[in-house]
Design a protein around this motif. Sequence first.
Motif, PDB file in Angstrom:
ATOM      1  N   VAL A   8      74.471  43.285  44.106  1.00  0.00           N
ATOM      2  CA  VAL A   8      73.692  44.477  44.449  1.00  0.00           C
ATOM      3  C   VAL A   8      73.060  45.016  43.173  1.00  0.00           C
ATOM      4  N   GLY A   9      71.733  45.193  43.197  1.00  0.00           N
ATOM      5  CA  GLY A   9      71.050  45.708  42.028  1.00  0.00           C
ATOM      6  C   GLY A   9      69.625  46.111  42.353  1.00  0.00           C
ATOM      7  N   SER A  10      68.996  46.814  41.427  1.00  0.00           N
ATOM      8  CA  SER A  10      67.606  47.226  41.608  1.00  0.00           C
ATOM      9  C   SER A  10      66.688  46.019  41.489  1.00  0.00           C
ATOM     10  N   CYS A  11      65.456  46.184  41.923  1.00  0.00           N
ATOM     11  CA  CYS A  11      64.489  45.083  41.837  1.00  0.00           C
ATOM     12  C   CYS A  11      64.306  44.626  40.395  1.00  0.00           C
ATOM     13  N   GLU A  12      64.276  45.583  39.478  1.00  0.00           N
ATOM     14  CA  GLU A  12      64.108  45.235  38.064  1.00  0.00           C
ATOM     15  C   GLU A  12      65.260  44.377  37.577  1.00  0.00           C
ATOM     16  N   GLU A  30      57.713  39.533  44.702  1.00  0.00           N
ATOM     17  CA  GLU A  30      57.512  40.920  45.141  1.00  0.00           C
ATOM     18  C   GLU A  30      58.828  41.478  45.696  1.00  0.00           C
ATOM     19  N   CYS A  31      59.123  42.749  45.341  1.00  0.00           N
ATOM     20  CA  CYS A  31      60.405  43.325  45.733  1.00  0.00           C
ATOM     21  C   CYS A  31      60.279  44.837  45.882  1.00  0.00           C
ATOM     22  N   ARG A  32      60.989  45.362  46.868  1.00  0.00           N
ATOM     23  CA  ARG A  32      61.120  46.808  47.019  1.00  0.00           C
ATOM     24  C   ARG A  32      62.506  47.092  47.595  1.00  0.00           C
ATOM     25  N   ASP A  33      62.935  48.347  47.477  1.00  0.00           N
ATOM     26  CA  ASP A  33      64.254  48.713  47.971  1.00  0.00           C
ATOM     27  C   ASP A  33      64.345  48.454  49.471  1.00  0.00           C
ATOM     28  N   GLY A  34      65.390  47.750  49.878  1.00  0.00           N
ATOM     29  CA  GLY A  34      65.552  47.347  51.270  1.00  0.00           C
ATOM     30  C   GLY A  34      65.415  45.851  51.460  1.00  0.00           C
ATOM     31  N   ASP A  35      65.011  45.125  50.395  1.00  0.00           N
ATOM     32  CA  ASP A  35      64.863  43.678  50.475  1.00  0.00           C
ATOM     33  C   ASP A  35      66.202  42.987  50.214  1.00  0.00           C
ATOM     34  N   SER A  36      66.322  41.777  50.695  1.00  0.00           N
ATOM     35  CA  SER A  36      67.505  40.947  50.444  1.00  0.00           C
ATOM     36  C   SER A  36      67.052  39.511  50.221  1.00  0.00           C
ATOM     37  N   PHE A  37      67.860  38.738  49.509  1.00  0.00           N
ATOM     38  CA  PHE A  37      67.456  37.388  49.109  1.00  0.00           C
ATOM     39  C   PHE A  37      68.661  36.447  49.179  1.00  0.00           C
ATOM     40  N   VAL A  72      74.341  38.619  57.448  1.00  0.00           N
ATOM     41  CA  VAL A  72      73.264  38.381  56.484  1.00  0.00           C
ATOM     42  C   VAL A  72      71.932  38.690  57.166  1.00  0.00           C
ATOM     43  N   PRO A  73      71.115  39.562  56.547  1.00  0.00           N
ATOM     44  CA  PRO A  73      69.854  39.962  57.190  1.00  0.00           C
ATOM     45  C   PRO A  73      68.969  38.761  57.542  1.00  0.00           C
ATOM     46  N   VAL A 126      71.829  38.260  47.477  1.00  0.00           N
ATOM     47  CA  VAL A 126      71.408  39.286  46.523  1.00  0.00           C
ATOM     48  C   VAL A 126      70.640  40.350  47.301  1.00  0.00           C
ATOM     49  N   VAL A 127      71.064  41.617  47.173  1.00  0.00           N
ATOM     50  CA  VAL A 127      70.447  42.692  47.960  1.00  0.00           C
ATOM     51  C   VAL A 127      70.144  43.884  47.071  1.00  0.00           C
ATOM     52  N   THR A 128      69.230  44.721  47.518  1.00  0.00           N
ATOM     53  CA  THR A 128      68.939  45.994  46.856  1.00  0.00           C
ATOM     54  C   THR A 128      69.913  47.057  47.392  1.00  0.00           C
TER      55      THR A 128
END
Length: 744
Positions: free
Chosen positions: A473-477, A487-494, A537-538, A559-561
């Motif tokens: 869990v971490g910020s996009c940065e 491309e990433c914003r809060d609410g994304d998962s990978f 998992v989303p 990996v998630v925001t």
Amino acid sequence: MGVALGVAVLLLAAAVPEIVRGNDTRSEARSGAFNESSESAERGPYSVLGKDANNRWNGNELYGRLLQAEGSSPATPPGLDHIPAPGEMAVSPALKRVLESPEGEHLRKRLDAKVVGTIGDEGLLGPYELAFYKGVDDLSVSEGAQRVNKFGSPQDEEPMDPVLVLLVVVACAVLVMPVAIFIATAVRFGGEQRDTRLAALRLVGADIASARRMAAGETLVGALMGLVLGGWFFLLGRAFIGNVEAFRISVFPEDVTPGLWLGLLIVAGVPVTAVAVTIFALRGVAIEPLGLVRKSEQRKRRLWWRLLPPVGGAALLLPLAGSLDGGGGSVDEFRISSGVVLLLSGIVLLLPWLVERIVGRLRGGPVSWQLATRRLQLSSGNATRAVSGITVAVAGAIALQLLFSVVESSQTSDSAASRGKSYVDIYGPHTTPADTRELTDRMRRTPGVEKAHGYLQSWVEAKGVEDGVGITVGSCETLRAVARIGECRDGDSFLVRPPKSLIKERGGAPPPLKRGTPLKLDKAPGDGGKSRYAWKVPRSARTVQGIELPNGGAVDGLVVTPSVLSEKRLDTPSYQGGVLMERSTEALEALRTTVFHTDPSYTLWENADQDTVGEVRALKNAVLAASMAVLLLIAASMVVSMLEQLRERKRQLSVLVAFGTRRSTLGASVLWQTTLTVVLGIGMAVVFGLGLGWVLLRMVGDAKPDWLVFLPSAAAGAGVIALVTLISLPFLWRMMRPDGLRTE
């Protein structure tokens, strides 16, 4: 004197198991209780909260513990009579000296507490250990602190890594063997004077058998005196060992006590060995009333039986190839130590044969060269015996350095080092997203830090996935530093796959995590934990490639925001971070201070496996200290041996000078004589050392050793011999005086 020095070192070696046992006992007495679960200790009048605060300073280990008294009569760790109040701390004498010195400025800022007491010896591993207990008032079990009601509960330790056990076994064999060779050589000092005494005994009526028994008895008395004197040397050194620190190792004198059975073995083995060597040395001597007659034409040394021990050693070790591959398997200590001893004994047996064969073919040259070669052609036994101990020590050191180079390289993978940078990993046992962001920001503002990232990580069970799934869990940065997320914003998962380089290195990748896979979290909101697989998992998770980190690892799994999954749903989320910084002591100490002020229990390391690397480093330091002691011992033995040889040749040297031989020529002949045996001995040590190292590396498995590690060991061995030769030169000049022609 030579036997006494050897006995002192053997007694020290016999004390090593007791030193290790004492170290373990002291460690368990102060830390054993904290290895238990906090749930097993209830709050009461003796309860204390504690938290690990171990650290490092200038490459030195720093033992630390945060303490908070809970009960009215809290238990105290060994070496303390009370728990320090908040903002106060008790320190070891060595740490107190550091804090009072100008070099301790960084450490004073890091610990940031008033020193109110000193830790007693019973609470320290050694007199030079850096340790502290700091009082605090903000500990709680829910945030990682541990509750204890007493100190000193023994715990079952995890077995040592088999590769480290291999290192220990080999180190013991290669360090003790030169000492045994030295003792066997020392009992033959003064051979010509003994021969004269035996001839005198024959002159007054003693038969040959009686003369041999008297020679054995004389050796036995000398060996017993050496035992007594060696014991006295050991006790004398033991009294002062607490004032010595070698390679960051220090011990208390009371811990340096030889084990009973090893001590008895030394007491019985040294006299028996001395008598056996003496009888063996007289096998080719005819003791007559008017002198000793040795065989005028010595039989050439045979090669076949000298090859049997090293061949036997190789036969014991070669079948063990691959037995420790991957860190598994067990170590057969007796078989390995026997194989190492047999292999190294080949040096002692083959060196006289090699010197005899090569020197026997040398002809011509300057006068000094001819004197040296002729002396070796007549009798090369003394010269080879003088350097046999040092060659065995060098061969053993080369094999150990080869092993250490592979083990250290396997535990260390830092590509940043090649760029003059340092990559540091940070691990914290408990964290929250807010704390993660705060620490990462503070690290970025630390002088010397170029880049820093930190994220929250946990390991959870997943349906259909045998080994579980890692969740990051971490910020996009932050996530951009560990994966190619685009491309990433809060609410994304990978869904992160390992980098191709690591897949190739590991020989494959684990099965990919599928979207919709149910995960077993700590608890599900509102149902009291009944539904453990309530989170999946989303479906929107994108598959991306991971980035190989400077430490050689990579993040994979889910990996998630922060908004996707609350850390409250995860079981004991931990902090994982990395810092790329300039490689300097100042920058590293500043980073340690920053992390310590956030949470002293957080750990920093520059390697992939700090525990194993720490054990390797401690073992390497111990072996270096022991190697230094062995080299000094053998150097002392060589000085005694050289002086003994010069004393026996006093009349010959005086006759040569009387006939007009220049002193410089005689001095050069002694140097040539030593150089010949040294070059051959060191060359054989390199061959056997690299060969033994190669055989041992086959046990570890696929390894890429540094084959040039023999250079420092070979140079050290040659340097010791050169130093001994230079020390003997003044005595050589004295032996060339005319009074050496006197006889009675």
